[in-house]
Design a protein around this motif. Structure first.
Motif, PDB file in Angstrom:
ATOM      1  N   GLN A  32       0.835  -1.206   0.000  1.00 39.40           N
ATOM      2  CA  GLN A  32       0.000   0.000   0.000  1.00 39.40           C
ATOM      3  C   GLN A  32       0.870   1.256   0.000  1.00 39.40           C
ATOM      4  N   TRP A  84       2.038   1.969  -3.535  1.00 45.78           N
ATOM      5  CA  TRP A  84       0.978   2.571  -4.353  1.00 45.78           C
ATOM      6  C   TRP A  84       0.814   4.043  -4.007  1.00 45.78           C
ATOM      7  N   GLN A  85       0.871   4.370  -2.710  1.00 46.28           N
ATOM      8  CA  GLN A  85       0.711   5.764  -2.300  1.00 46.28           C
ATOM      9  C   GLN A  85       1.868   6.623  -2.809  1.00 46.28           C
ATOM     10  N   GLN A 143      -6.078   4.792  -8.923  1.00 47.17           N
ATOM     11  CA  GLN A 143      -6.834   4.940  -7.683  1.00 47.17           C
ATOM     12  C   GLN A 143      -7.934   3.891  -7.605  1.00 47.17           C
ATOM     13  N   HIS A 144      -8.581   3.624  -8.739  1.00 42.96           N
ATOM     14  CA  HIS A 144      -9.610   2.590  -8.778  1.00 42.96           C
ATOM     15  C   HIS A 144      -9.007   1.221  -8.453  1.00 42.96           C
ATOM     16  N   ILE A 166      -6.304   0.627  -6.694  1.00 41.32           N
ATOM     17  CA  ILE A 166      -5.900   0.615  -5.288  1.00 41.32           C
ATOM     18  C   ILE A 166      -7.108   0.366  -4.393  1.00 41.32           C
ATOM     19  N   ASP A 167      -8.249   0.931  -4.753  1.00 42.74           N
ATOM     20  CA  ASP A 167      -9.449   0.827  -3.924  1.00 42.74           C
ATOM     21  C   ASP A 167     -10.119  -0.550  -3.998  1.00 42.74           C
TER      22      ASP A 167
END
Length: 68
Positions: free
Chosen positions: A12, A15-16, A51-52, A54-55
């Motif tokens: 995570q 990704w950030q 972002q999609h 990652i979510d």
């Protein structure tokens, strides 16, 4: 340096960090008078897609031997 798959999956935090870099690059491109709207929109679309991704909940991989 080449990418090695043995490094493992992206965490995570990775990704950030990637999102932060893309947002910083987006600001750079938006401030550049030589950049076009298409370039800006492409970066925004890439950010939206990431972002999609990652979510989404983490995917589990299952290995089924179809031939046994």
């Amino acid at each position: 340096m080449q990418y090695r798959r043995s490094i493992g999956v992206m965490r995570q935090d990775d990704w950030q960090e990637l999102m932060n870099m893309l947002n910083h690059y987006l600001q750079y491109v938006q401030n550049d008078p030589a950049s076009s709207n298409d370039q800006i929109n492409d970066i925004k679309l890439l950010i939206h897609k990431l972002q999609h991704h990652i979510d989404l909940p983490p995917q589990r991989t299952y290995s089924f031997n179809r031939w046994s």
